[in-house]
Design a protein around this motif. Structure first.
Motif, PDB file in Angstrom:
ATOM      1  N   THR A  86       0.844  -1.193   0.000  1.00 34.92           N
ATOM      2  CA  THR A  86       0.000   0.000   0.000  1.00 34.92           C
ATOM      3  C   THR A  86       0.879   1.243   0.000  1.00 34.92           C
ATOM      4  O   THR A  86       2.089   1.157   0.227  1.00 34.92           O
ATOM      5  CB  THR A  86      -0.932   0.006   1.239  1.00 34.92           C
ATOM      6  N   LYS A  87       0.277   2.379  -0.228  1.00 37.99           N
ATOM      7  CA  LYS A  87       1.028   3.632  -0.244  1.00 37.99           C
ATOM      8  C   LYS A  87       1.537   3.951   1.166  1.00 37.99           C
ATOM      9  O   LYS A  87       0.807   3.812   2.146  1.00 37.99           O
ATOM     10  CB  LYS A  87       0.130   4.769  -0.747  1.00 37.99           C
ATOM     11  N   GLN A  88       2.788   4.384   1.246  1.00 38.23           N
ATOM     12  CA  GLN A  88       3.355   4.696   2.552  1.00 38.23           C
ATOM     13  C   GLN A  88       2.585   5.833   3.222  1.00 38.23           C
ATOM     14  O   GLN A  88       2.244   6.834   2.593  1.00 38.23           O
ATOM     15  CB  GLN A  88       4.822   5.091   2.430  1.00 38.23           C
ATOM     16  N   SER A  89       2.301   5.641   4.501  1.00 38.79           N
ATOM     17  CA  SER A  89       1.577   6.661   5.262  1.00 38.79           C
ATOM     18  C   SER A  89       1.944   6.536   6.731  1.00 38.79           C
ATOM     19  O   SER A  89       1.497   5.615   7.410  1.00 38.79           O
ATOM     20  CB  SER A  89       0.062   6.493   5.088  1.00 38.79           C
ATOM     21  N   TYR A  90       2.787   7.448   7.202  1.00 43.71           N
ATOM     22  CA  TYR A  90       3.153   7.418   8.617  1.00 43.71           C
ATOM     23  C   TYR A  90       1.941   7.695   9.506  1.00 43.71           C
ATOM     24  O   TYR A  90       1.839   7.169  10.617  1.00 43.71           O
ATOM     25  CB  TYR A  90       4.250   8.445   8.900  1.00 43.71           C
ATOM     26  N   ALA A  91       1.013   8.502   8.998  1.00 42.09           N
ATOM     27  CA  ALA A  91      -0.188   8.812   9.784  1.00 42.09           C
ATOM     28  C   ALA A  91      -1.003   7.548  10.032  1.00 42.09           C
ATOM     29  O   ALA A  91      -1.479   7.302  11.151  1.00 42.09           O
ATOM     30  CB  ALA A  91      -1.034   9.858   9.066  1.00 42.09           C
ATOM     31  N   ASP A  92      -1.167   6.723   8.992  1.00 44.36           N
ATOM     32  CA  ASP A  92      -1.906   5.467   9.149  1.00 44.36           C
ATOM     33  C   ASP A  92      -1.112   4.480  10.008  1.00 44.36           C
ATOM     34  O   ASP A  92      -1.690   3.742  10.820  1.00 44.36           O
ATOM     35  CB  ASP A  92      -2.215   4.849   7.786  1.00 44.36           C
ATOM     36  N   ALA A  93       0.201   4.456   9.821  1.00 43.73           N
ATOM     37  CA  ALA A  93       1.038   3.576  10.639  1.00 43.73           C
ATOM     38  C   ALA A  93       0.871   3.917  12.110  1.00 43.73           C
ATOM     39  O   ALA A  93       0.639   3.029  12.947  1.00 43.73           O
ATOM     40  CB  ALA A  93       2.502   3.707  10.225  1.00 43.73           C
ATOM     41  N   VAL A  94       0.959   5.194  12.419  1.00 47.85           N
ATOM     42  CA  VAL A  94       0.815   5.642  13.811  1.00 47.85           C
ATOM     43  C   VAL A  94      -0.561   5.286  14.353  1.00 47.85           C
ATOM     44  O   VAL A  94      -0.697   4.838  15.501  1.00 47.85           O
ATOM     45  CB  VAL A  94       1.048   7.172  13.903  1.00 47.85           C
ATOM     46  N   ARG A  95      -1.593   5.458  13.532  1.00 51.63           N
ATOM     47  CA  ARG A  95      -2.963   5.176  13.985  1.00 51.63           C
ATOM     48  C   ARG A  95      -3.105   3.710  14.403  1.00 51.63           C
ATOM     49  O   ARG A  95      -3.672   3.412  15.448  1.00 51.63           O
ATOM     50  CB  ARG A  95      -3.951   5.507  12.868  1.00 51.63           C
ATOM     51  N   TYR A  96      -2.561   2.815  13.607  1.00 50.56           N
ATOM     52  CA  TYR A  96      -2.682   1.389  13.950  1.00 50.56           C
ATOM     53  C   TYR A  96      -1.749   0.998  15.092  1.00 50.56           C
ATOM     54  O   TYR A  96      -2.105   0.149  15.919  1.00 50.56           O
ATOM     55  CB  TYR A  96      -2.449   0.523  12.706  1.00 50.56           C
ATOM     56  N   TYR A  97      -0.588   1.626  15.160  1.00 54.85           N
ATOM     57  CA  TYR A  97       0.300   1.362  16.293  1.00 54.85           C
ATOM     58  C   TYR A  97      -0.372   1.800  17.602  1.00 54.85           C
ATOM     59  O   TYR A  97      -0.270   1.117  18.622  1.00 54.85           O
ATOM     60  CB  TYR A  97       1.627   2.103  16.124  1.00 54.85           C
ATOM     61  N   GLN A  98      -1.041   2.925  17.552  1.00 55.46           N
ATOM     62  CA  GLN A  98      -1.708   3.428  18.751  1.00 55.46           C
ATOM     63  C   GLN A  98      -2.871   2.537  19.164  1.00 55.46           C
ATOM     64  O   GLN A  98      -3.162   2.400  20.352  1.00 55.46           O
ATOM     65  CB  GLN A  98      -2.174   4.870  18.531  1.00 55.46           C
ATOM     66  N   MET A  99      -3.539   1.927  18.184  1.00 57.10           N
ATOM     67  CA  MET A  99      -4.613   0.987  18.498  1.00 57.10           C
ATOM     68  C   MET A  99      -4.058  -0.221  19.258  1.00 57.10           C
ATOM     69  O   MET A  99      -4.647  -0.682  20.244  1.00 57.10           O
ATOM     70  CB  MET A  99      -5.314   0.537  17.211  1.00 57.10           C
ATOM     71  N   ALA A 100      -2.920  -0.726  18.805  1.00 61.04           N
ATOM     72  CA  ALA A 100      -2.296  -1.870  19.477  1.00 61.04           C
ATOM     73  C   ALA A 100      -1.755  -1.459  20.845  1.00 61.04           C
ATOM     74  O   ALA A 100      -1.843  -2.215  21.819  1.00 61.04           O
ATOM     75  CB  ALA A 100      -1.177  -2.439  18.615  1.00 61.04           C
ATOM     76  N   GLU A 101      -1.198  -0.263  20.905  1.00 59.08           N
ATOM     77  CA  GLU A 101      -0.673   0.243  22.181  1.00 59.08           C
ATOM     78  C   GLU A 101      -1.782   0.342  23.216  1.00 59.08           C
ATOM     79  O   GLU A 101      -1.580   0.017  24.390  1.00 59.08           O
ATOM     80  CB  GLU A 101      -0.028   1.611  21.967  1.00 59.08           C
ATOM     81  N   ALA A 102      -2.965   0.781  22.790  1.00 58.24           N
ATOM     82  CA  ALA A 102      -4.093   0.927  23.705  1.00 58.24           C
ATOM     83  C   ALA A 102      -4.511  -0.412  24.291  1.00 58.24           C
ATOM     84  O   ALA A 102      -5.105  -0.471  25.380  1.00 58.24           O
ATOM     85  CB  ALA A 102      -5.277   1.565  22.990  1.00 58.24           C
TER      86      ALA A 102
END
Length: 514
Positions: A449-465
Motif C-alpha cells: 500500500t502507499k506509505q503513510s506514517y499517519a496510518d502507521a501511527v494510527r494502527y500502532y496506537q490501536m495496538a498500544e491501547a
C-alpha cells in the motif's frame, strides 16, 4: 536561598594563579573568561557548569534560563554533581523549563548522593527554619534512603514531620511508608488517611488497601476505602485497578460484577501489571465476564509468565481438578505448542486441534492454518482458504487476518494485495492487535500500500491501547515519536520509554515449556 549552592564551583574562576579582579587588567579578565568558555565548548563539565551559572545569574551574559539549562544539561550528562543540583533548581521554580517538583527532587538527591554535601546541609538548615515543605522532604528522603548521608530513620521522621505539620501530603505519605515498614500499622494507616484527604493518589491506594485487609474495619470505613480505591484506579494506579477488579470478581464489599472485574483487570493488564494479566487470562479462558477467547488468553498468559507466573502456569497445566489438564484449553495449548515448536510439527498440531474442533472455534481456524502450511502431511491451501474465508465472513478478526495473509502470498488463491490490505484493515478494526501491528508496519514501509506514517501511527496506537505492540511496531512507533512523523508532536521522552520496555514475544517461550 535559591542561589546559595550554585556558586560552589565559582572558585574555579579565581583559584590558583588568578588574582583579585580589581588588581588585574580588564584584558586579562576577559581572556580568563574566554578560556572558561573555550573549555566549556570543548566539553569540560566544570566549565560548562560555570557558564550555565553565568547565564542563570546574568553575569557576563544577559540572564537566560534557557541557556543555563543547556549548559547545565551538558555538564550533567557527564555526571557533574553541581550541575544536577542546578538543574534541580530550574525545575523546582520553573525557570527555563516547566515546573516539576518531582524532577527537581530527583536531581537534588542525585547531586547530594554524588557528593554535594553542602546542598544537603543548606536544605536541612532551611527545613529546620520552616522554609517551605520542599526542603524538609528533600532532606528527609536523603536520611531515609541514606543518600549522601548515613541512613537515619529517626531523623527522617523528624524532617517529614516538619512538613506534615504544614499539611504536606508527600510528608504524610512518606511517614506512612516508614511506619508501615516498622509494623506500626495503625499509625501508618492514619498517615495515609491524612495524605489521601489532601488528594495524594498513592496514599489513597495504601489507605484503601490497609482498610480492606483489616478485620476490624467498620462498614463505613470499608465503603470509604472502596471510594478511595476507585479514585486511585481511575487515576491510573495499576495496583488499585487490579485490586478493584478482584473486589468485583469476589464480590468483596462491593456487589459481584464480573464485567466490571474484567474491565479493571484489562486496564491494569494493558498497563503491564502481571497479576492483572494473569487474572484477565483466567477470565478469557472461562468466558467469565467476557466472551471466551483462547488466543487473547494465551497472549496475556505469555506476558504474566514472563513476569513471574511461570510456576502458576505449570501448576494449572498439570491440575485436572482446578486447572486445565484434560480440558479443551489445555488441548489448544498443546496444539499451539506443537505448531510453534522449534521443530515445528504441523501435522501433530492439526490432529491435536481436531480433537476440540466442535467446541473451540479457534481450533477450527488453526486447523485451516495447518492445512495451508507446506509442512503439513497433505497440504491443501485451496481448502484452507475456503474454510477460513467462511469464518472470516462472520466477522472473526483472526480468520480475516489469515485470509489476508493467503491473499498476500497467493497461497490457495490468486495473489491479490488489494484484498489482502482490505482484510488486514478489517481484522485490525475488529480489535486483533497482531493485525494492527502488521498493518502499521505495511503503512510504515509502504509495502502493499502507499506509505503513510499517519496510518502507521494510527494502527500502532490501536495496538498500544490494548497493551499488545510487537517489538518491531514499538520501535517504529518510537521513531515516529522521535521524528514527529505521522502528525505526532515530537516526544523523545515517550520514545525512549518505549525503547526501554520489553515487547518481546513471550508466548512462544511459554508454549515451548509444555
Amino acid at each position: 536561598m535559591k542561589r546559595i549552592y550554585i556558586f560552589s564551583m565559582l572558585a574555579f574562576l579565581f583559584a590558583g594563579n588568578t588574582k583579585a579582579q580589581d588588581n588585574a587588567s580588564a584584558t586579562a579578565a576577559t581572556d580568563s573568561l574566554k578560556v572558561i568558555v573555550q573549555q566549556a565548548e570543548k566539553g569540560n563539565a566544570v566549565a560548562q557548569n560555570i557558564v550555565g551559572t553565568w547565564y542563570y545569574n546574568g553575569k557576563h551574559y544577559a540572564q537566560d534560563y534557557g541557556k543555563a539549562f543547556q549548559w547545565w544539561s551538558a555538564a550533567a550528562a557527564q555526571k557533574n554533581v553541581e550541575a544536577y543540583g542546578n538543574l534541580g533548581l530550574l525545575y523546582q521554580y520553573g525557570r527555563g523549563v516547566e515546573r516539576d517538583s518531582v524532577k527537581a527532587l530527583r536531581l537534588y538527591v542525585s547531586s547530594i548522593n554524588g557528593g554535594n554535601k553542602q546542598l544537603l546541609q543548606q536544605r536541612e538548615t532551611l527545613a529546620e527554619k520552616g522554609k517551605d515543605n520542599f526542603n524538609s522532604i528533600l532532606a528527609g528522603i536523603c536520611y531515609q534512603e541514606g543518600k549522601g548521608v548515613a541512613q537515619n530513620t529517626n531523623r527522617a521522621i523528624q524532617l517529614f514531620s516538619l512538613a506534615a505539620k504544614n499539611n504536606s501530603a508527600d510528608a504524610y505519605r512518606e511517614l506512612g511508608f516508614i511506619y508501615q515498614r516498622t509494623k506500626k500499622e495503625d499509625v501508618a494507616q492514619r498517615m495515609f488517611a491524612n495524605a489521601a484527604k489532601l488528594g495524594d493518589i498513592p496514599s489513597a491506594y495504601q489507605y484503601a488497601k490497609t482498610v480492606i485487609k483489616s478485620k476490624s474495619a467498620t462498614p463505613a470505613q470499608s465503603q470509604e476505602a472502596v471510594s478511595y480505591l476507585i479514585k486511585a484506579a481511575e487515576a491510573g494506579n495499576l495496583q488499585a485497578q487490579c485490586d478493584l477488579g478482584m473486589l468485583y470478581y469476589q464480590g468483596n464489599i462491593v456487589t459481584k460484577d464480573m464485567p466490571n472485574a474484567v474491565k479493571w483487570f484489562k486496564t491494569a493488564a494493558t498497563g503491564g501489571w502481571p497479576m492483572a494479566q494473569w487474572n484477565l487470562a483466567l477470565c478469557l479462558i472461562d468466558g467469565n465476564g467476557t466472551e471466551r477467547n483462547y488466543d487473547e488468553a494465551i497472549y496475556w498468559l505469555g506476558e504474566a509468565t514472563a513476569k513471574g507466573y511461570m510456576k502458576m502456569f505449570t501448576t494449572q497445566c498439570n491440575d485436572s481438578e482446578k486447572g486445565w489438564k484434560d480440558k479443551p484449553f489445555m488441548t489448544y495449548l498443546k496444539g499451539m505448542s506443537l505448531y510453534f515448536a522449534e521443530n515445528k510439527d504441523v501435522t501433530g498440531a492439526y490432529e491435536t486441534f481436531k480433537e476440540i474442533r466442535k467446541d473451540v472455534p479457534e481450533a477450527q481456524i488453526m486447523m485451516s492454518v495447518c492445512l495451508a502450511n507446506k509442512n503439513y502431511k497433505k497440504p491443501n491451501a485451496k481448502k484452507a482458504f475456503k474454510e477460513l474465508a467462511k469464518v472470516a465472513e462472520t466477522g472473526n478478526a483472526v480468520a480475516q487476518f489469515y485470509v489476508a495473509s493467503l491473499y498476500e502470498a497467493g497461497n490457495g488463491t490468486d495473489k491479490d494485495t488489494e484484498k489482502a490490505v482490505q482484510l488486514y484493515k478489517q481484522a485490525a478494526d475488529g480489535g486483533y492487535a497482531v493485525a494492527q501491528c502488521y498493518l502499521g508496519d505495511l503503512f510504515y514501509e509502504g509495502r502493499l500500500t502507499k506509505q503513510s506514517y499517519a496510518d502507521a501511527v494510527r494502527y500502532y496506537q490501536m495496538a498500544e491501547a490494548q497493551g499488545q505492540l510487537t517489538e518491531t511496531a514499538a520501535l517504529r512507533y518510537a521513531q515516529c515519536l522521535t521524528d514527529g512523523l505521522g502528525g505526532l508532536t515530537k516526544d523523545t521522552e515517550k520514545a525512549e520509554a518505549l525503547k526501554k520496555r520489553d515487547f518481546k514475544n513471550h508466548v512462544i517461550p511459554m508454549l515451548r515449556t509444555l
